[in-house]
Design a protein around this motif. Structure first.
Motif: not given
Length: 135
Positions: A102-111, A129-135
């Protein structure tokens, strides 16, 4: 019941350092913004003819892998980074490292996770392998 085969005495298999190799791939390839440094890292970490399997396609060769990593960084912006999530595990030439990005602010955009087939201490094949987006 099948028996488990053990290596002959004195022929114990030397396992690669899965954690060091897969962390180096994240830091030196997928977080490296300098194209020439990134290509040098791919040359050091990957076999001569590697293959990377992404959700949207198959990437062949060191230069192409370096280009894909660079394009990801350009797409997501200057603060975007991949961070290891735990310690890589592996055996018999197959390693796995979970990560978040994710961006430098600590937000996680993908796992997701990188799963790598290792040959002679280098990455031969890499599955992203990408995890499905959080719901």
């Amino acid at each position: 019941m099948e028996s488990v085969q053990q290596p002959a005495a004195g022929l114990a298999r030397q396992e690669p350092d899965y954690d060091a190799l897969l962390r180096a791939n994240l830091e030196r390839v997928f977080n490296e913004r300098d194209p020439s440094a990134r290509l040098r890292a791919v040359e050091a970490l990957f076999v001569a003819q590697p293959t990377m399997f992404e959700p949207d396609g198959i990437v062949e060769g060191r230069a192409a892998i370096a280009d894909v990593a660079g394009a990801l960084l350009e797409t997501f912006g200057p603060g975007f980074a991949f961070v290891p999530d735990g310690t890589a595990r592996g055996h018999h030439g197959l390693g796995c490292l979970r990560w978040r990005a994710g961006p430098g602010d600590g937000t996680v955009t993908v796992t997701g996770a990188d799963v790598a087939a290792i040959s002679e201490g280098r990455i031969a094949r890499l599955w992203v392998l990408l995890d499905p987006p959080a719901r």
